[in-house]
Design a protein around this motif. Structure first.
Motif, PDB file in Angstrom:
ATOM      1  N   ASP A   1       0.824  -1.210   0.000  1.00 33.76           N
ATOM      2  CA  ASP A   1       0.000   0.000   0.000  1.00 33.76           C
ATOM      3  C   ASP A   1       0.857   1.258   0.000  1.00 33.76           C
ATOM      4  O   ASP A   1       0.567   2.233   0.699  1.00 33.76           O
ATOM      5  CB  ASP A   1      -0.971  -0.006   1.185  1.00 33.76           C
ATOM      6  CG  ASP A   1      -0.269  -0.207   2.523  1.00 33.76           C
ATOM      7  OD1 ASP A   1       0.958  -0.459   2.525  1.00 33.76           O
ATOM      8  OD2 ASP A   1      -0.948  -0.114   3.562  1.00 33.76           O
TER       9      ASP A   1
ATOM     10  N   GLY B   1      -3.447   2.120   4.649  1.00 34.59           N
ATOM     11  CA  GLY B   1      -4.787   1.641   4.335  1.00 34.59           C
ATOM     12  C   GLY B   1      -4.891   0.160   4.052  1.00 34.59           C
ATOM     13  O   GLY B   1      -5.931  -0.446   4.278  1.00 34.59           O
TER      14      GLY B   1
ATOM     15  N   ARG C   1      -5.222  -1.376   1.278  1.00 31.31           N
ATOM     16  CA  ARG C   1      -6.248  -1.700   0.286  1.00 31.31           C
ATOM     17  C   ARG C   1      -5.698  -1.958  -1.110  1.00 31.31           C
ATOM     18  O   ARG C   1      -6.410  -2.472  -1.965  1.00 31.31           O
ATOM     19  CB  ARG C   1      -7.257  -0.554   0.217  1.00 31.31           C
ATOM     20  CG  ARG C   1      -7.944  -0.291   1.548  1.00 31.31           C
ATOM     21  CD  ARG C   1      -8.991   0.777   1.436  1.00 31.31           C
ATOM     22  NE  ARG C   1      -9.686   0.981   2.701  1.00 31.31           N
ATOM     23  CZ  ARG C   1     -10.692   1.812   2.867  1.00 31.31           C
ATOM     24  NH1 ARG C   1     -11.134   2.526   1.841  1.00 31.31           N
ATOM     25  NH2 ARG C   1     -11.264   1.938   4.042  1.00 31.31           N
TER      26      ARG C   1
ATOM     27  N   PRO D   1     -15.328   1.681   3.860  1.00 34.33           N
ATOM     28  CA  PRO D   1     -14.632   0.409   4.111  1.00 34.33           C
ATOM     29  C   PRO D   1     -14.135  -0.235   2.824  1.00 34.33           C
ATOM     30  O   PRO D   1     -14.761  -0.125   1.762  1.00 34.33           O
ATOM     31  CB  PRO D   1     -15.715  -0.450   4.784  1.00 34.33           C
ATOM     32  CG  PRO D   1     -16.651   0.533   5.395  1.00 34.33           C
ATOM     33  CD  PRO D   1     -16.671   1.714   4.465  1.00 34.33           C
ATOM     34  N   ALA D   2     -13.008  -0.915   2.932  1.00 32.60           N
ATOM     35  CA  ALA D   2     -12.431  -1.560   1.747  1.00 32.60           C
ATOM     36  C   ALA D   2     -13.396  -2.559   1.121  1.00 32.60           C
ATOM     37  O   ALA D   2     -13.418  -2.734  -0.099  1.00 32.60           O
ATOM     38  CB  ALA D   2     -11.119  -2.251   2.123  1.00 32.60           C
TER      39      ALA D   2
ATOM     40  N   SER E   1     -16.182  -2.029  11.871  1.00 32.29           N
ATOM     41  CA  SER E   1     -14.866  -2.409  11.360  1.00 32.29           C
ATOM     42  C   SER E   1     -14.430  -1.398  10.308  1.00 32.29           C
ATOM     43  O   SER E   1     -15.196  -1.099   9.386  1.00 32.29           O
ATOM     44  CB  SER E   1     -14.916  -3.808  10.739  1.00 32.29           C
ATOM     45  OG  SER E   1     -13.743  -4.081  10.007  1.00 32.29           O
TER      46      SER E   1
ATOM     47  N   GLU F   1     -12.509  -1.725   7.841  1.00 28.48           N
ATOM     48  CA  GLU F   1     -12.442  -2.315   6.505  1.00 28.48           C
ATOM     49  C   GLU F   1     -13.692  -3.101   6.152  1.00 28.48           C
ATOM     50  O   GLU F   1     -13.766  -3.699   5.091  1.00 28.48           O
ATOM     51  CB  GLU F   1     -11.210  -3.222   6.395  1.00 28.48           C
ATOM     52  CG  GLU F   1      -9.898  -2.540   6.748  1.00 28.48           C
ATOM     53  CD  GLU F   1      -9.587  -1.371   5.829  1.00 28.48           C
ATOM     54  OE1 GLU F   1     -10.287  -1.195   4.826  1.00 28.48           O
ATOM     55  OE2 GLU F   1      -8.629  -0.642   6.114  1.00 28.48           O
TER      56      GLU F   1
ATOM     57  N   LEU G   1      -6.736  -8.223   4.748  1.00 29.20           N
ATOM     58  CA  LEU G   1      -7.270  -7.117   5.540  1.00 29.20           C
ATOM     59  C   LEU G   1      -7.299  -7.480   7.018  1.00 29.20           C
ATOM     60  O   LEU G   1      -7.328  -8.645   7.399  1.00 29.20           O
ATOM     61  CB  LEU G   1      -8.681  -6.759   5.073  1.00 29.20           C
ATOM     62  CG  LEU G   1      -8.819  -6.255   3.633  1.00 29.20           C
ATOM     63  CD1 LEU G   1     -10.292  -6.056   3.287  1.00 29.20           C
ATOM     64  CD2 LEU G   1      -8.055  -4.954   3.444  1.00 29.20           C
TER      65      LEU G   1
END
Length: 687
Positions: A68, A362, A364, A411-412, A439, A441, A630
């Motif tokens: 990331d 992050g 992601r 959120p991811a 959460s 993510e 994650l």
């Protein structure tokens, strides 16, 4: 030019051109920029190739593999980079420096010998390299086109006043095609003269005519090594081992662990594992840590470091083999690591200007696949170290870290957090309340309990998670499982013909088991055992062996067998004329899967126990690699129980179909008997 400089030159030129060869569209770069919550300006100290050491305030916000992290130029385009992972404390990188050997004079002579081959002698006067050897002395390398040879060598130094001094009175050069025997290197002592004389003597009747060169090793400047304490999350002692679980900061990629203790003397084996969110562990490394008991034994040295491979997860498990010794006192763990560096070329970068932006954090983004990612490794393997040398590559500097205004905080897993098809919960026999907390993510971890597994189908195809509107929510089953100790109820023993049998009842059944841990009031010194279960009314043997405990080490006996899904077990032990064993406790270890759920916070119901259900098909399966990377939050399991409104049939459609098939077979048999009996009766009357 030799091979190593060519590799380094290619690497430097390729990196300098990389920004123009890799220029994704502006729109793609802008979309990518929304994945990272933090950013900082990048300021090179000189145009061209630059080296940016990532500081702790960046690493602590990044994934351990730096997946990331992205670099953008002033126009918003992604800029590829190489990663120099650095080296931990106590390690170093060495560059091999090569210099040509210039021969200024050459003499050859052949000396005939009676009843032997002619003796050959070659004398080379060689100019030493103008620059001093980085390590203080050179190594002379001699190679030859001859396939096999053995030669003796003498090396003299020519002082500035013309006198000669012995440098290497006697050495040998060998090529026989044997790795442990072949030798083509002669280490020279430090010498401040300008030339050396190399005399090569052989008795095989031919001249060696070698190609000569000089080599020396140069130790690069020390990397940004540091020692970072790791928080101990848990510590326990079991089966002669101390098991620690320590927290690993997100961006920490340690090359070794330092384990400190207040115990004055010890020598113990250590194993280190990478622990996944669901408890699965991957070996990272092993070794020994030791400390000599007295100053007189200091020659043994103190060794407190364990080399490990790069970790990916949030926790490390450290297992210390204590044997019969008490656990080490006041344990402390630190990671010995160095900050990684990015190597890149920002187009149009001028000294003193912010020519780019580093965006990071992050977790992601997927790991980038830049085509020059292996250049550093290849260059080091071939002796080149320019890319890894902080003294040769101009440094870049990072401005203050700030929030990325273009970051999308959703959120991811937001694209997956939507309810699926409805179902009727009354088709499921087992219900359990599950509470999912917020959460960042959108990922929740639901660790199943033994009761859930006991009611679920062996394939787990009937597991579902639904909300109050009876809508399904997507999940994945994690690839590995945590294990939990489950106590069994032992009833007995029943004695018969020198054997004793215990009935072992599970708190929830059926469960898949692969072993037992048996605690006894007195040790079993050698008694045969069998583990049995009942299948379709018949006993089936799962395992057999010998219970043999050590009088000097009163530990529970461990029994292993092939995994089997069982309702209950029977443990049979051959006692002979001895009294039956006194069992004080029987335990088993059960693998408990974890569901990775993409759902908003709230209350849900876990469903299990539907033989008619087929495995669900959710889109989340297509991005499994993203979900598993994650960080999720633990869901809370509430009470579970039988569904009073359940309207299914034990065994489901398959069992009903089987019963119908059996009934049809028996009906056909009965009909055939009746028909045959009628025909026989008619034939008898006709007579």
């Amino acid at each position: 030019m030799n091979g190593a400089p060519r590799v380094v030159t290619r690497a430097v030129l390729a990196l300098a051109m990389l920004a123009t060869l890799f220029a994704p569209s502006r729109a793609a770069a802008q979309d990518l920029a929304t994945l990272f919550p933090f950013e900082a300006d990048v300021q090179p100290s000189a145009p061209g190739l630059a080296r940016l050491v990532l500081p702790p305030e960046v690493l602590d916000r990044c994934a351990p593999d730096l997946s990331d992290v992205r670099l953008f130029d002033a126009g918003g385009n992604e800029v590829p980079y190489l990663v120099d992972p650095g080296l931990p404390s106590g390690s170093e990188r060495v560059e091999r420096v090569v210099a040509d050997a210039v021969v200024t004079d050459l003499e050859r002579e052949q000396i005939p010998r009676e009843n032997a081959k002619t003796l050959t002698r070659e004398r080379y006067r060689v100019r030493l390299p103008e620059r001093a050897a980085p390590s203080g002395s050179w190594t002379l390398i001699a190679t030859s086109a001859q396939p096999r040879w053995v030669r003796s060598v003498e090396v003299e130094g020519v002082a500035r006043d013309g006198t000669t001094v012995p440098l290497v009175p006697r050495a040998s050069l060998v090529r026989l095609g044997q790795r442990l025997v072949d030798r083509d290197r002669i280490a020279l002592p430090p010498f401040d003269g300008e030339e050396i004389v190399v005399t090569i003597t052989g008795d095989k009747g031919f001249f060696l005519e070698p190609e000569l060169r000089f080599e020396a090793d140069r130790t690069l400047a020390a990397s940004n090594a540091s020692s970072r304490p790791l928080a101990i999350l848990s510590q326990r002692s079991e089966d002669g081992r101390t098991v620690l679980e320590v927290e690993r900061p997100p961006g920490l990629v340690a090359g070794r662990l330092h384990i400190e203790s207040a115990t004055p003397a010890f020598d113990r084996k250590v194993a280190v594992y990478d622990v996944a969110v669901d408890g699965g562990a991957t070996p990272l490394g092993s070794g020994r840590i030791r400390r000599a008991p007295t100053a007189a034994d200091a020659a043994l040295g103190e060794r407190l470091d364990v080399e490990i491979a790069p970790a990916r997860r949030a926790r490390l498990r450290i297992e210390i083999d204590d044997g019969d010794s008490p656990p080490l006192a006041e344990l402390r763990v630190a990671a010995l690591t160095s900050a990684p560096a990015l190597l890149f070329a920002l187009p149009g970068a001028a000294a003193g200007e912010a020519a780019g932006v580093l965006r990071f954090g992050g977790g992601r983004a997927h790991a980038p696949r830049y085509d020059l990612a292996n250049l550093l490794r290849d260059a080091l393997a071939e002796g080149g170290a320019a890319l890894a040398d902080p003294e040769r590559i101009p440094a870049a500097h990072l401005g203050p870290v700030r929030p990325n205004p273009r970051y999308d905080p959703a959120p991811a897993l937001a694209p997956l957090m939507h309810a699926g098809a409805e179902l009727d919960p009354d088709d499921w026999r087992w219900h359990r309340v599950v509470t999912i907390p917020p959460s960042p993510e959108g990922l929740a971890l639901v660790r199943l309990a033994p009761e859930d597994l006991a009611h679920a189908e062996p394939s787990r195809a009937d597991l579902r998670l639904v909300d109050a509107e009876k809508r399904q929510w997507p999940f994945l089953v994690a690839p590995t499982s945590e294990r939990a100790q489950v106590a069994l109820v032992a009833t007995g023993p029943v004695r018969e013909a020198g054997r004793s049998r215990w009935r072992l009842t599970l708190p929830a059944a059926p469960l898949t088991l692969d072993g037992l841990v048996v605690h006894t009031a007195r040790p079993a010194l050698g008694r045969r055992y069998r583990v049995l279960t009942t299948v379709d009314g018949e006993e089936r043997e799962l395992g057999t062996g010998l219970l043999a405990q050590d009088l000097r080490r009163p530990r529970p006996a461990t029994i292993s067998f092939a995994p089997a899904r069982v309702e209950e077990l029977t443990l049979e032990v051959e006692d002979g004329d001895d009294a039956p064993l006194a069992l004080t406790a029987v335990e088993t270890s059960v693998a408990l899967p974890t569901l990775l759920v993409a759902a908003p916070p709230g209350e849900y119901t876990l469903l299990a126990g539907n033989p008619d259900a087929t495995a669900p098909r959710y889109e989340i399966e297509r991005v499994r690699h993203v979900v598993e990377g994650l960080r999720g939050v633990r869901a809370t399991l509430g009470d579970g129980g039988e569904n009073a409104s359940w309207r299914g049939t034990p065994g489901g459609t398959a069992l009903r179909r089987e019963r119908l098939q059996r009934a049809a077979v028996w009906a056909a048999i009965v009909l055939a008997v009746l028909v045959l009996g009628g025909l026989t009766l008619r034939a008898a009357r006709a007579r």
